[in-house]
Write a protein that holds these residues in place. Structure first.
Motif, PDB file in Angstrom:
ATOM      1  N   ASN A 151       0.712  10.177   6.367  1.00 40.91           N
ATOM      2  CA  ASN A 151      -0.017   9.574   5.609  1.00 40.91           C
ATOM      3  C   ASN A 151       0.481   7.943   5.318  1.00 40.91           C
ATOM      4  O   ASN A 151       1.743   7.956   5.366  1.00 40.91           O
ATOM      5  CB  ASN A 151       0.024  10.214   4.366  1.00 40.91           C
ATOM      6  CG  ASN A 151      -0.837  11.580   4.539  1.00 40.91           C
ATOM      7  OD1 ASN A 151      -1.805  11.649   5.162  1.00 40.91           O
ATOM      8  ND2 ASN A 151      -0.557  12.586   3.588  1.00 40.91           N
ATOM      9  N   ASP A 152      -0.374   7.227   4.943  1.00 37.66           N
ATOM     10  CA  ASP A 152       0.240   5.763   4.628  1.00 37.66           C
ATOM     11  C   ASP A 152       0.756   6.134   3.093  1.00 37.66           C
ATOM     12  O   ASP A 152      -0.276   6.342   2.319  1.00 37.66           O
ATOM     13  CB  ASP A 152      -1.037   5.099   4.487  1.00 37.66           C
ATOM     14  CG  ASP A 152      -0.821   3.545   3.753  1.00 37.66           C
ATOM     15  OD1 ASP A 152       0.369   3.289   3.531  1.00 37.66           O
ATOM     16  OD2 ASP A 152      -1.730   2.624   3.684  1.00 37.66           O
ATOM     17  N   GLY A 191       1.734   3.934   0.657  1.00 35.79           N
ATOM     18  CA  GLY A 191       0.964   3.233  -0.321  1.00 35.79           C
ATOM     19  C   GLY A 191      -0.181   3.833  -0.699  1.00 35.79           C
ATOM     20  O   GLY A 191      -0.556   3.796  -1.887  1.00 35.79           O
ATOM     21  N   ASN A 192      -0.947   3.932   0.099  1.00 29.26           N
ATOM     22  CA  ASN A 192      -2.302   4.751   0.020  1.00 29.26           C
ATOM     23  C   ASN A 192      -2.373   5.887  -0.747  1.00 29.26           C
ATOM     24  O   ASN A 192      -3.226   6.280  -1.847  1.00 29.26           O
ATOM     25  CB  ASN A 192      -3.434   4.695   1.325  1.00 29.26           C
ATOM     26  CG  ASN A 192      -4.616   5.084   1.123  1.00 29.26           C
ATOM     27  OD1 ASN A 192      -5.396   4.602   0.106  1.00 29.26           O
ATOM     28  ND2 ASN A 192      -5.062   5.858   1.810  1.00 29.26           N
ATOM     29  N   GLN A 193      -1.349   6.659  -0.285  1.00 33.60           N
ATOM     30  CA  GLN A 193      -1.136   7.989  -0.893  1.00 33.60           C
ATOM     31  C   GLN A 193      -0.808   7.857  -2.487  1.00 33.60           C
ATOM     32  O   GLN A 193      -1.479   8.606  -3.565  1.00 33.60           O
ATOM     33  CB  GLN A 193      -0.043   8.715  -0.331  1.00 33.60           C
ATOM     34  CG  GLN A 193       0.360  10.112  -0.797  1.00 33.60           C
ATOM     35  CD  GLN A 193       1.254  10.846  -0.001  1.00 33.60           C
ATOM     36  OE1 GLN A 193       1.579  10.504   1.132  1.00 33.60           O
ATOM     37  NE2 GLN A 193       1.884  11.841  -0.336  1.00 33.60           N
ATOM     38  N   TYR A 194       0.071   6.975  -2.583  1.00 34.78           N
ATOM     39  CA  TYR A 194       0.571   6.656  -4.051  1.00 34.78           C
ATOM     40  C   TYR A 194      -0.678   5.988  -5.004  1.00 34.78           C
ATOM     41  O   TYR A 194      -0.722   6.502  -6.081  1.00 34.78           O
ATOM     42  CB  TYR A 194       1.640   5.766  -3.941  1.00 34.78           C
ATOM     43  CG  TYR A 194       2.356   5.362  -5.364  1.00 34.78           C
ATOM     44  CD1 TYR A 194       3.132   6.148  -5.998  1.00 34.78           C
ATOM     45  CD2 TYR A 194       2.052   4.456  -6.152  1.00 34.78           C
ATOM     46  CE1 TYR A 194       3.873   5.885  -7.361  1.00 34.78           C
ATOM     47  CE2 TYR A 194       2.497   4.046  -7.620  1.00 34.78           C
ATOM     48  CZ  TYR A 194       3.171   4.925  -8.102  1.00 34.78           C
ATOM     49  OH  TYR A 194       3.755   4.806  -9.389  1.00 34.78           O
ATOM     50  N   GLU A 195      -1.369   5.167  -4.413  1.00 34.34           N
ATOM     51  CA  GLU A 195      -2.511   4.659  -5.113  1.00 34.34           C
ATOM     52  C   GLU A 195      -3.622   5.501  -5.636  1.00 34.34           C
ATOM     53  O   GLU A 195      -4.072   5.556  -6.412  1.00 34.34           O
ATOM     54  CB  GLU A 195      -3.084   3.360  -4.134  1.00 34.34           C
ATOM     55  CG  GLU A 195      -2.367   2.066  -4.231  1.00 34.34           C
ATOM     56  CD  GLU A 195      -2.877   0.993  -3.407  1.00 34.34           C
ATOM     57  OE1 GLU A 195      -4.043   1.097  -2.982  1.00 34.34           O
ATOM     58  OE2 GLU A 195      -2.226  -0.007  -2.934  1.00 34.34           O
ATOM     59  N   THR A 196      -3.762   6.297  -4.399  1.00 36.16           N
ATOM     60  CA  THR A 196      -4.850   7.605  -4.738  1.00 36.16           C
ATOM     61  C   THR A 196      -4.372   8.465  -5.758  1.00 36.16           C
ATOM     62  O   THR A 196      -5.007   8.777  -6.657  1.00 36.16           O
ATOM     63  CB  THR A 196      -5.037   8.170  -3.527  1.00 36.16           C
ATOM     64  OG1 THR A 196      -5.448   7.106  -2.470  1.00 36.16           O
ATOM     65  CG2 THR A 196      -5.966   9.443  -3.595  1.00 36.16           C
ATOM     66  N   ASP A 220      -2.204   7.589  -8.339  1.00 36.57           N
ATOM     67  CA  ASP A 220      -2.228   7.116  -9.596  1.00 36.57           C
ATOM     68  C   ASP A 220      -3.689   6.868  -9.876  1.00 36.57           C
ATOM     69  O   ASP A 220      -4.188   7.201 -11.212  1.00 36.57           O
ATOM     70  CB  ASP A 220      -1.746   5.660  -9.362  1.00 36.57           C
ATOM     71  CG  ASP A 220      -1.607   4.769 -10.597  1.00 36.57           C
ATOM     72  OD1 ASP A 220      -0.911   5.529 -11.497  1.00 36.57           O
ATOM     73  OD2 ASP A 220      -2.072   3.715 -10.675  1.00 36.57           O
TER      74      ASP A 220
END
Length: 144
Positions: free
Chosen positions: A3-4, A6-11, A13
């Motif tokens: 998993n990316d 950054g994308n995981q964290y943004e999602t 959030d």
């Protein structure tokens, strides 16, 4: 597959913010249940999870045993739960939702579902499909 992050964290959030706002929006219909949040949560655990020992309820609700005992006592006084000794271990006290408790909780859940459905009334079929898929994914991840 990695998993990316950054994308995981943004999602995560976005999902967290949406979940908080959704719960605030539907919480207004909880007044019809005539239960505060902690008692409604405890009754939900018992309605959908079945009888539980007092110690397990404290773990699930992340409160101390004295705090859960106080909640159980309040629900018991309203006739929404009962305490019974376990048939397999008489030292264990199980708390069970009564028929009246299950009915009140199910009535409250139905009101919340109606509130969410009203919120989704103008969503496109594509958006509804995407939301359903996301909800299915979350439900699966939360049971792991």
């Amino acid at each position: 597959m990695v998993n990316d992050l950054g994308n995981q964290y943004e999602t995560a959030d976005l999902l967290h913010s949406a979940a908080v706002r959704l719960l605030r929006r539907v919480r207004v219909v909880d007044a019809g249940m005539d239960l505060d949040g902690p008692r409604a949560s405890l009754l939900s655990v018992l309605t959908f999870g079945g009888p539980q020992p007092v110690t397990r309820l404290a773990e699930i609700e992340q409160v101390s045993p004295p705090a859960i005992t106080k909640l159980v006592t309040a629900l018991e006084a309203e006739g929404l739960v009962v305490r019974e000794r376990s048939a397999t271990d008489r030292r264990v006290v199980l708390v069970t939702a009564t028929a009246a408790g299950r009915q009140r909780l199910e009535r409250g859940r139905a009101a919340r579902v109606r509130a969410v459905a009203a919120l989704l009334a103008d969503a496109s079929p594509e958006d509804l499909s995407a939301l359903r898929h996301a909800a299915e994914i979350l439900a699966r991840l939360l049971t792991l």
